[in-house]
Design a protein around this motif. Structure first.
Motif, mmCIF file in Angstrom:
data_model
loop_
_atom_site.group_PDB
_atom_site.id
_atom_site.type_symbol
_atom_site.label_atom_id
_atom_site.label_comp_id
_atom_site.label_asym_id
_atom_site.label_seq_id
_atom_site.Cartn_x
_atom_site.Cartn_y
_atom_site.Cartn_z
ATOM 1 N N LYS A 141 61.078 28.622 24.351
ATOM 2 C CA LYS A 141 60.270 29.077 23.231
ATOM 3 C C LYS A 141 59.832 27.870 22.403
ATOM 4 O O LYS A 141 60.654 27.059 21.980
ATOM 5 N N VAL A 142 58.539 27.773 22.180
ATOM 6 C CA VAL A 142 57.963 26.681 21.384
ATOM 7 C C VAL A 142 57.341 27.287 20.139
ATOM 8 O O VAL A 142 56.596 28.269 20.228
ATOM 9 N N VAL A 143 57.658 26.719 18.985
ATOM 10 C CA VAL A 143 57.151 27.220 17.710
ATOM 11 C C VAL A 143 56.080 26.269 17.205
ATOM 12 O O VAL A 143 56.324 25.054 17.045
ATOM 13 N N TYR A 144 54.894 26.811 16.966
ATOM 14 C CA TYR A 144 53.802 26.041 16.379
ATOM 15 C C TYR A 144 53.730 26.384 14.894
ATOM 16 O O TYR A 144 53.654 27.557 14.527
ATOM 17 N N THR A 145 53.749 25.373 14.048
ATOM 18 C CA THR A 145 53.764 25.581 12.602
ATOM 19 C C THR A 145 52.504 25.018 11.985
ATOM 20 O O THR A 145 52.144 23.854 12.215
ATOM 21 N N PHE A 146 51.826 25.860 11.210
ATOM 22 C CA PHE A 146 50.630 25.460 10.468
ATOM 23 C C PHE A 146 50.874 25.803 9.001
ATOM 24 O O PHE A 146 50.688 26.958 8.595
ATOM 25 N N GLY A 147 51.324 24.817 8.239
ATOM 26 C CA GLY A 147 51.724 25.095 6.858
ATOM 27 C C GLY A 147 52.990 25.932 6.871
ATOM 28 O O GLY A 147 54.017 25.530 7.404
ATOM 29 N N SER A 148 52.900 27.114 6.303
ATOM 30 C CA SER A 148 54.043 28.037 6.316
ATOM 31 C C SER A 148 53.866 29.147 7.347
ATOM 32 O O SER A 148 54.644 30.094 7.384
ATOM 33 N N VAL A 149 52.850 29.022 8.202
ATOM 34 C CA VAL A 149 52.584 30.000 9.251
ATOM 35 C C VAL A 149 53.183 29.497 10.559
ATOM 36 O O VAL A 149 52.893 28.371 10.987
ATOM 37 N N SER A 150 54.025 30.309 11.179
ATOM 38 C CA SER A 150 54.680 29.937 12.429
ATOM 39 C C SER A 150 54.264 30.901 13.530
ATOM 40 O O SER A 150 54.271 32.126 13.334
ATOM 41 N N VAL A 151 53.916 30.344 14.678
ATOM 42 C CA VAL A 151 53.506 31.132 15.836
ATOM 43 C C VAL A 151 54.205 30.563 17.060
ATOM 44 O O VAL A 151 54.208 29.350 17.269
ATOM 45 N N THR A 152 54.822 31.418 17.854
ATOM 46 C CA THR A 152 55.487 30.963 19.071
ATOM 47 C C THR A 152 54.520 31.010 20.253
ATOM 48 O O THR A 152 53.497 31.710 20.218
#
Length: 306
Positions: A141-152
């Motif tokens: 599982k890889v978590v992509y973070t954009f500011g406070s938004v996280s998407v796996t």
């Protein structure tokens, strides 16, 4: 705004599950005018098939294979869809086709579909027990973070898979000969054999598509939420059916959009209100939509010639 975007991604993920299952409902209804209430349990069977196939390929089951995770996933996806499609075709062959050939009333077919769903649930319970199972991890599982938004990465795959399936199904139904035959069955299934088109083959292909997509939804759901149980398809299946009805059952675009609409309402209600209000608000809003448009958002009232 960031909270809204985060919940929007969550809604897109849940909407993808609803949409993939709702497409199966709307396919079968569009061709046969049959509400296949066992479809939610076919989704559950697909998740369990994915569990056993992935466990076999990873070497956790029997120890015959020992494939790396990416190779196991690449094989699990088509095998799960193929085997789940086989379950759907088996139900059609054993339960629905005899009733259709005998000209049984539609009510009896619906009752048979409910019975088939209960058989799948309780058969799973009898064979595998009530203990929950966990899908083995095939990818990290890889978590992509954009500011406070996280998407796996799993969330992105689920959303992309749902849209790819929708465009593929839209192409099949509108641009291919077999899709034209499916639409012809929906228009007049009695005149179809007179034109040399095998009715049973078209119906089987419809169940292959719908059940295969349910199997894909089961696999993606099991990858995102790895705990499986025999009754996992009951509520998800009912909600997907409601989404298909709100979108306009029988219309592919309506079922797809209806799934995302239901998920968006659920997620937003749970984000800003106690989670106990989620289903109450979601179904109330959907009921109001049906009050205004009884045929759904994209459904069209059909006339019957006498």
């Amino acid at each position: 705004m960031e909270i809204f975007i985060q919940n929007l991604f969550n809604a897109l993920q849940w909407g993808s599950f609803y949409a993939l299952i709702a497409l199966g409902y709307t396919l079968v209804y569009g061709v046969l005018l049959l509400i296949n209430f066992a479809h939610g349990d076919i989704f559950m069977v697909g998740a369990y098939i994915a569990f056993f196939v992935s466990s076999l390929l990873l070497g956790d089951l029997l120890g015959v294979f020992n494939l790396p995770g990416w190779a196991a996933l690449a094989l699990t996806v088509p095998l799960t869809m193929l085997l789940t499609a086989g379950v759907g075709v088996t139900l059609e062959r054993i339960a629905y086709r005899p009733l259709r050939r005998k000209g049984a009333h539609r009510l009896y077919v619906v009752i048979t579909a409910l019975m088939c769903g209960l058989i799948l649930e309780n058969g799973n319970l009898a064979l595998l027990g009530a203990s929950r199972r966990k899908l083995p991890d095939m990818v990290d599982k890889v978590v992509y973070t954009f500011g406070s938004v996280s998407v796996t990465n799993l969330k992105v795959w689920v959303i992309v898979a749902a849209f790819l399936v929708f465009f593929l199904l839209q192409f099949i139904v509108t641009r291919t000969r077999i899709g034209m035959a499916m639409r012809a069955v929906a228009w007049d299934k009695f005149a179809l054999p007179l034109m040399g088109i095998p009715l049973d083959s078209i119906i089987v292909f419809t169940f292959v598509l719908g059940s295969g997509f349910a199997g894909l939804a089961g696999l993606l759901f099991a990858m995102s939420y790895p705990i499986l149980d025999p009754y996992m398809g009951a509520m998800v299946g009912w909600k997907a059916f409601i989404a298909a009805v709100v979108g306009g059952i029988g219309d592919i675009r309506g079922a797809f959009i209806g799934g995302f609409l239901l998920a968006f309402i659920e997620i937003m209600v749970a984000a800003f209100l106690p989670s106990t209000f989620r289903d109450l608000f979601a179904f109330t809003i959907l009921l109001m939509i049906l009050w205004q448009r009884p045929t759904g958002l994209f459904g069209v009232a059909k006339t019957t010639k006498i």
